[in-house]
Design a protein around this motif. Structure first.
Motif, PDB file in Angstrom:
ATOM      1  N   HIS A  20       4.830   5.675   4.621  1.00  0.00           N
ATOM      2  CA  HIS A  20       4.701   4.755   5.754  1.00  0.00           C
ATOM      3  C   HIS A  20       4.031   5.396   6.968  1.00  0.00           C
ATOM      4  N   ILE A  49      -3.614  -7.147  10.096  1.00  0.00           N
ATOM      5  CA  ILE A  49      -2.499  -7.768   9.363  1.00  0.00           C
ATOM      6  C   ILE A  49      -2.667  -7.582   7.859  1.00  0.00           C
ATOM      7  N   GLU A  53      -0.326  -5.159   5.433  1.00  0.00           N
ATOM      8  CA  GLU A  53       0.471  -5.738   4.340  1.00  0.00           C
ATOM      9  C   GLU A  53       0.107  -5.113   3.003  1.00  0.00           C
ATOM     10  N   ASN A  56       1.172  -1.282   2.927  1.00  0.00           N
ATOM     11  CA  ASN A  56       2.627  -1.117   2.834  1.00  0.00           C
ATOM     12  C   ASN A  56       3.153  -1.539   1.461  1.00  0.00           C
ATOM     13  N   ASN A  57       2.557  -2.558   0.859  1.00  0.00           N
ATOM     14  CA  ASN A  57       2.944  -2.949  -0.501  1.00  0.00           C
ATOM     15  C   ASN A  57       2.651  -1.826  -1.495  1.00  0.00           C
ATOM     16  N   GLY A 100       2.534 -15.164  -3.760  1.00  0.00           N
ATOM     17  CA  GLY A 100       2.799 -15.277  -2.332  1.00  0.00           C
ATOM     18  C   GLY A 100       3.459 -16.586  -1.967  1.00  0.00           C
ATOM     19  N   GLY A 117       4.384 -11.388   2.672  1.00  0.00           N
ATOM     20  CA  GLY A 117       3.226 -10.498   2.829  1.00  0.00           C
ATOM     21  C   GLY A 117       2.030 -10.965   2.019  1.00  0.00           C
ATOM     22  N   TRP A 118       2.266 -11.299   0.752  1.00  0.00           N
ATOM     23  CA  TRP A 118       1.167 -11.778  -0.081  1.00  0.00           C
ATOM     24  C   TRP A 118       0.702 -13.156   0.359  1.00  0.00           C
ATOM     25  N   LEU A 120       0.518 -14.089   3.504  1.00  0.00           N
ATOM     26  CA  LEU A 120      -0.405 -13.780   4.610  1.00  0.00           C
ATOM     27  C   LEU A 120      -1.747 -13.270   4.090  1.00  0.00           C
ATOM     28  N   ILE A 121      -1.688 -12.349   3.143  1.00  0.00           N
ATOM     29  CA  ILE A 121      -2.926 -11.801   2.590  1.00  0.00           C
ATOM     30  C   ILE A 121      -3.782 -12.921   2.002  1.00  0.00           C
TER      31      ILE A 121
END
Length: 150
Positions: A20, A49, A53, A56-57, A100, A117-118, A120-121
């Motif tokens: 992280h 963003i 995402e 971090n995934n 997502g 998260g997915w 948003l992606i």
């Protein structure tokens, strides 16, 4: 963290460690790059963003506490930011990008793997693709870099 290439304001490549703090420092370096500083505010915000995402995934799921590196390649072409992220972590479950899907309205559960998260992606990017080639995960997508109308 290693900057591999920074060619004018059209290309940036970066390799970061799979933890992280590496993601945080890598995002800071990318956002400070000539390439991302040249984008309108909306385009830069969307890039931050989606990259946060996705990275971090990778740390949480592909590497899941193991050591490794993540390679990020960005290329600005007209009004699009072409992004490719690669790693040697675990493959995506089923070899596909999570849908997502969001929980139904009123449900107070934690989102499932591949949740917000997915979502948003998928909403902010286009041409989203995933491949597993030679033990490497390759995630690619493009982002519109134009300022949205007020």
């Amino acid at each position: 963290m290693q900057v591999i290439d920074a060619e004018y304001a059209t290309r940036t490549r970066l390799t970061i460690p799979s933890h992280h703090n590496g993601v945080r420092d890598g995002l800071r370096a990318l956002l400070d790059s000539v390439l991302l500083r040249s984008l309108p505010e909306d385009g830069r915000g969307n890039a931050e963003i989606v990259l946060a995402e996705a990275l971090n995934n990778i740390v949480e799921h592909a590497y899941a506490g193991r050591q490794g590196e993540i390679e990020i390649s960005l290329h600005l072409r007209q009004n699009e930011l072409l992004c490719q992220i690669s790693d040697t972590g675990l493959p995506m479950p089923g070899g596909t990008i999570p849908t997502g899907s969001l929980a139904a309205s009123g449900e107070s559960v934690n989102p499932p793997e591949g949740g917000f998260g997915w979502h948003l992606i998928r909403c902010l990017s286009k041409d989203l693709a995933y491949q597993r080639i030679g033990g490497r995960n390759l995630l690619s997508f493009s982002l519109n870099t134009q300022q949205s109308p007020a």
